[in-house]
Enzyme design. Structure first.
Site, PDB file in Angstrom:
ATOM      1  N   GLY A  13       0.850  -1.200   0.000  1.00 31.09           N
ATOM      2  CA  GLY A  13       0.000   0.000   0.000  1.00 31.09           C
ATOM      3  C   GLY A  13       0.878   1.240   0.000  1.00 31.09           C
ATOM      4  N   GLY A  16      -0.265   4.934  -1.094  1.00 36.60           N
ATOM      5  CA  GLY A  16      -1.355   5.635  -0.415  1.00 36.60           C
ATOM      6  C   GLY A  16      -0.887   6.853   0.351  1.00 36.60           C
ATOM      7  N   GLN A  17      -1.820   7.451   1.100  1.00 38.35           N
ATOM      8  CA  GLN A  17      -1.525   8.707   1.809  1.00 38.35           C
ATOM      9  C   GLN A  17      -0.343   8.536   2.769  1.00 38.35           C
ATOM     10  OE1 GLN A  17      -4.450  10.187   4.592  1.00 38.35           O
ATOM     11  NE2 GLN A  17      -3.584  12.244   4.584  1.00 38.35           N
ATOM     12  N   ASP A  39       2.159  -2.223  -4.366  1.00 39.65           N
ATOM     13  CA  ASP A  39       0.798  -1.665  -4.434  1.00 39.65           C
ATOM     14  C   ASP A  39       0.102  -2.301  -5.632  1.00 39.65           C
ATOM     15  OD1 ASP A  39      -1.522   0.152  -4.384  1.00 39.65           O
ATOM     16  OD2 ASP A  39      -0.281   1.408  -3.099  1.00 39.65           O
ATOM     17  N   ASP A  55      -1.265  -7.745  -4.946  1.00 42.04           N
ATOM     18  CA  ASP A  55      -2.533  -7.719  -4.217  1.00 42.04           C
ATOM     19  C   ASP A  55      -2.294  -8.495  -2.930  1.00 42.04           C
ATOM     20  OD1 ASP A  55      -5.015  -8.148  -3.126  1.00 42.04           O
ATOM     21  OD2 ASP A  55      -5.984  -8.645  -5.028  1.00 42.04           O
ATOM     22  N   TYR A 145     -15.372  -0.561   8.953  1.00 41.43           N
ATOM     23  CA  TYR A 145     -13.952  -0.212   9.099  1.00 41.43           C
ATOM     24  C   TYR A 145     -13.527  -0.326  10.568  1.00 41.43           C
ATOM     25  CZ  TYR A 145      -9.869   2.984   8.961  1.00 41.43           C
ATOM     26  OH  TYR A 145      -8.625   3.562   9.078  1.00 41.43           O
ATOM     27  N   LYS A 149     -10.870  -2.826  12.434  1.00 41.80           N
ATOM     28  CA  LYS A 149      -9.704  -2.350  13.195  1.00 41.80           C
ATOM     29  C   LYS A 149      -9.710  -2.950  14.602  1.00 41.80           C
ATOM     30  CE  LYS A 149      -7.686   0.190  10.112  1.00 41.80           C
ATOM     31  NZ  LYS A 149      -6.460  -0.318   9.471  1.00 41.80           N
TER      32      LYS A 149
HETATM   33  P1  NAD Z   1      -4.816   4.888   1.377  1.00 38.87           P
HETATM   34  O1  NAD Z   1      -6.181   4.469   0.953  1.00 38.87           O
HETATM   35  O2  NAD Z   1      -4.357   6.261   1.061  1.00 38.87           O
HETATM   36  O3  NAD Z   1      -3.739   3.869   0.780  1.00 38.87           O
HETATM   37  C1  NAD Z   1      -3.928   2.492   0.737  1.00 38.87           C
HETATM   38  C2  NAD Z   1      -3.072   1.932  -0.376  1.00 38.87           C
HETATM   39  O4  NAD Z   1      -3.281   0.512  -0.412  1.00 38.87           O
HETATM   40  C3  NAD Z   1      -3.463   2.457  -1.767  1.00 38.87           C
HETATM   41  O5  NAD Z   1      -2.305   2.910  -2.450  1.00 38.87           O
HETATM   42  C4  NAD Z   1      -4.097   1.278  -2.462  1.00 38.87           C
HETATM   43  O6  NAD Z   1      -3.855   1.224  -3.860  1.00 38.87           O
HETATM   44  C5  NAD Z   1      -3.406   0.106  -1.757  1.00 38.87           C
HETATM   45  N1  NAD Z   1      -4.207  -1.114  -1.810  1.00 38.87           N
HETATM   46  C6  NAD Z   1      -5.552  -1.231  -1.731  1.00 38.87           C
HETATM   47  N2  NAD Z   1      -5.914  -2.521  -1.826  1.00 38.87           N
HETATM   48  C7  NAD Z   1      -4.771  -3.240  -1.954  1.00 38.87           C
HETATM   49  C8  NAD Z   1      -4.493  -4.607  -2.094  1.00 38.87           C
HETATM   50  N3  NAD Z   1      -5.480  -5.529  -2.170  1.00 38.87           N
HETATM   51  N4  NAD Z   1      -3.194  -5.006  -2.184  1.00 38.87           N
HETATM   52  C9  NAD Z   1      -2.188  -4.090  -2.151  1.00 38.87           C
HETATM   53  N5  NAD Z   1      -2.400  -2.762  -2.041  1.00 38.87           N
HETATM   54  C10 NAD Z   1      -3.668  -2.340  -1.944  1.00 38.87           C
HETATM   55  O7  NAD Z   1      -4.701   4.586   2.945  1.00 38.87           O
HETATM   56  P2  NAD Z   1      -3.791   5.332   4.012  1.00 38.87           P
HETATM   57  O8  NAD Z   1      -4.493   6.555   4.452  1.00 38.87           O
HETATM   58  O9  NAD Z   1      -2.402   5.402   3.523  1.00 38.87           O
HETATM   59  O10 NAD Z   1      -3.924   4.295   5.235  1.00 38.87           O
HETATM   60  C11 NAD Z   1      -3.020   3.239   5.414  1.00 38.87           C
HETATM   61  C12 NAD Z   1      -3.427   2.487   6.666  1.00 38.87           C
HETATM   62  O11 NAD Z   1      -3.469   3.396   7.777  1.00 38.87           O
HETATM   63  C13 NAD Z   1      -4.808   1.839   6.615  1.00 38.87           C
HETATM   64  O12 NAD Z   1      -4.789   0.636   7.344  1.00 38.87           O
HETATM   65  C14 NAD Z   1      -5.680   2.840   7.333  1.00 38.87           C
HETATM   66  O13 NAD Z   1      -6.799   2.217   7.912  1.00 38.87           O
HETATM   67  C15 NAD Z   1      -4.739   3.351   8.397  1.00 38.87           C
HETATM   68  N6  NAD Z   1      -5.147   4.653   8.904  1.00 38.87           N
HETATM   69  C16 NAD Z   1      -5.065   5.753   8.120  1.00 38.87           C
HETATM   70  C17 NAD Z   1      -5.481   6.990   8.615  1.00 38.87           C
HETATM   71  C18 NAD Z   1      -5.428   8.238   7.788  1.00 38.87           C
HETATM   72  O14 NAD Z   1      -5.938   9.287   8.227  1.00 38.87           O
HETATM   73  N7  NAD Z   1      -4.834   8.198   6.600  1.00 38.87           N
HETATM   74  C19 NAD Z   1      -5.968   7.077   9.930  1.00 38.87           C
HETATM   75  C20 NAD Z   1      -6.066   5.910  10.693  1.00 38.87           C
HETATM   76  C21 NAD Z   1      -5.624   4.705  10.183  1.00 38.87           C
HETATM   77  C1  AKB Z   2     -10.733   7.614   8.157  1.00 35.64           C
HETATM   78  O1  AKB Z   2     -11.296   8.728   8.260  1.00 35.64           O
HETATM   79  O2  AKB Z   2     -11.296   6.583   7.767  1.00 35.64           O
HETATM   80  C2  AKB Z   2      -9.300   7.522   8.597  1.00 35.64           C
HETATM   81  C3  AKB Z   2      -9.212   7.096  10.020  1.00 35.64           C
HETATM   82  C4  AKB Z   2      -9.318   8.099  11.095  1.00 35.64           C
HETATM   83  O3  AKB Z   2      -9.063   5.930  10.290  1.00 35.64           O
HETATM   84  N1  AKB Z   2      -8.671   8.782   8.346  1.00 35.64           N
END
Ligand code: NAD
Ligand code: AKB
Length: 315
Positions: A13, A16-17, A39, A55, A145, A149
Site C-alpha cells: 500500500g 497511499g496517503q 501496491d 494484491d 472499518y 480495526k
Molecule cells: P490509502 O487508501 O491512502 O492507501 C492504501 C493503499 O493501499 C493504496 O495505495 C491502495 O492502492 C493500496 N491497496 C488497496 N488494496 C490493496 C491490495 N489488495 N493489495 C495491495 N495494495 C492495496 O490509505 P492510508 O491513508 O495510507 O492508510 C493506510 C493504513 O493506515 C490503513 O490501514 C488505514 O486504515 C490506516 N489509517 C489511516 C489513517 C489516515 O488518516 N490516513 C488514519 C487511521 C488509520
Molecule cells: C478515516 O477517516 O477513515 C481515517 C481514520 C481516522 O481511520 N482517516
C-alpha cells in the site's frame, strides 16, 4: 532508535496517503534499495525503489515477493478506509482482515520478523467516552472499518501471545498531509479544505461545523510509526494498538486558522453519510501509555500544521 540497516523492508500500500511518506522516511534510514514498494499499481513516488505489483489478498504472490527480496519487516498499509468500506462492507472486511492474516501468518511461520499494521480511532464507538478517550475503555465500533480495526487489534495481540509474532500498531487519528491524497476516509475533509482554500477560496464541508475529531500532521504520524517500530521489544507492552494523539479540531476551527492566512476564505457545511461515522468517534485521545512506554511526543499543533500545509501546497 535501534536500526538494523541490513533489513529488507516491504511496504504494502506504498502508493497511499501514508505509504508515500513512510517510504521516503524509510529510504532515509535504510537506503532505497532496501525498501520494496508494493501496491496494486505503480506510482512516480517509487521511482527510486524496487517495486512490485501486489494484491495483498494473493497469498502466493505475497510469499514470492517476500522470498524474492528476502524481506524481514512488513508495513501493511493496504486497507479500505471508513467511508469507502461503508460503501462496500464485505470487501472492506475481506481486505482489512484477510490482508492482515496473510501477513501475520508469514510472521508466525518465521518468514518475516517484524510487522507494522495500523489501527485507527475508528476502533472506538458510540459507547466509548468521547473526551480524552483512554487506552483501555469500552469499544463497540459501528462501522465495518471500525469493526475490522478492533478485530485486527485483537488478532495482533493473539498472534503475539500465542506465536511470539513481533507486531506493532498505532491507533492513528485523522492524518493531514500534502504529499499524497487521502484515500476515502471521514477525516479527508481536513486535507481537501487546504486544496480548495488555495484554489477557490471556499470549501463545502461534508461534516458539520462543530464535529470535533482527533487529528495529526503526517510528519508526526511517520515519527510515531518509526519510533514504535524501532523501539526495543520490551518497551512495547501493548500488542493490540497504542493510542497516539496530537490535537483535535472541528471544521469551523480549522477554517478560522486557514482564514488567518487567506482572509477571504469561506466555508459552508453540507453533511453527508460521513457525518454519521464521525459522530461515533472520539473527540480527543489520551495517549499516556505511548508517552510512558516508548516516549512518544508529537511536535505539531494546529497552527504550525496549517502554516506548513499552506506553505508546501503553494509550492
Ligand atoms: P490509502 O487508501 O491512502 O492507501 C492504501 C493503499 O493501499 C493504496 O495505495 C491502495 O492502492 C493500496 N491497496 C488497496 N488494496 C490493496 C491490495 N489488495 N493489495 C495491495 N495494495 C492495496 O490509505 P492510508 O491513508 O495510507 O492508510 C493506510 C493504513 O493506515 C490503513 O490501514 C488505514 O486504515 C490506516 N489509517 C489511516 C489513517 C489516515 O488518516 N490516513 C488514519 C487511521 C488509520
Ligand atoms: C478515516 O477517516 O477513515 C481515517 C481514520 C481516522 O481511520 N482517516
Amino acid at each position: 532508535m535501534t536500526i538494523n540497516k541490513e533489513d529488507k523492508i516491504l511496504i504494502i500500500g506504498a502508493g497511499g496517503q501514508i505509504g508515500v511518506e513512510l517510504l521516503e522516511y524509510l529510504n532515509s534510514l535504510y537506503g532505497s534499495s532496501n525498501v520494496v514498494a508494493a501496491d496494486l499499481k505503480p506510482s512516480d513516488a517509487f521511482a527510486q525503489n524496487p517495486f512490485e505489483i501486489l494484491d495483498v489478498l494473493d497469498k502466493n504472490a505475497l510469499i514470492n515477493v517476500v522470498k524474492k527480496h528476502d524481506i524481514k519487516q512488513v508495513y501493511l498499509l493496504a486497507a479500505l478506509l471508513s467511508a469507502t468500506a461503508e460503501k462496500n462492507p464485505l470487501y472492506g472486511w475481506q481486505l482489512n482482515m484477510q490482508g492482515l492474516f496473510n501477513i501475520l501468518d508469514l510472521a508466525k511461520e518465521k518468514q518475516i520478523q517484524k510487522v507494522y499494521w495500523p489501527s485507527s480511532i475508528a476502533a472506538f464507538g458510540t459507547t466509548t467516552p468521547r473526551q480524552n478517550t483512554p487506552q483501555y475503555t469500552v469499544m463497540e465500533p459501528t462501522t465495518v472499518y471500525g469493526i475490522s480495526k478492533q478485530a485486527g487489534e485483537r488478532w495482533c495481540e493473539y498472534y503475539h501471545l500465542k506465536y511470539g509474532v513481533d507486531v506493532r500498531s498505532l491507533r492513528y487519528p485523522g492524518l493531514i498531509s500534502y504529499k499524497s491524497a487521502p484515500g476515502g476516509g471521514t477525516t479527508d475533509y481536513a486535507v481537501h479544505i487546504f486544496h480548495e482554500a488555495l484554489k477557490h477560496k471556499k470549501y463545502e464541508c461534508f461534516l458539520s461545523e462543530y464535529t470535533t475529531l482527533p487529528m495529526m500532521y503526517m510528519p508526526d504520524a511517520i515519527k510515531a510509526t518509526a519510533e514504535i517500530m524501532h523501539a526495543p521489544a520490551e518497551q512495547i507492552k501493548i500488542r493490540g494498538a497504542y493510542n497516539v494523539a496530537a490535537f483535535s479540531f472541528n471544521p469551523k476551527e480549522i477554517a478560522n486558522e486557514i482564514q488567518k492566512h487567506i482572509p477571504e476564505f469561506s466555508i459552508s457545511y453540507n453533511p453527508d453519510f460521513r457525518q454519521e461515522i464521525a459522530n461515533t468517534w472520539p473527540q480527543s485521545i489520551n495517549d499516556a501509555e505511548a508517552r510512558q512506554h516508548w516516549h512518544w511526543q508529537h511536535q505539531y499543533q494546529l497552527p504550525q500544521m496549517v502554516t506548513d500545509m499552506l506553505k508546501n501546497l503553494k509550492k
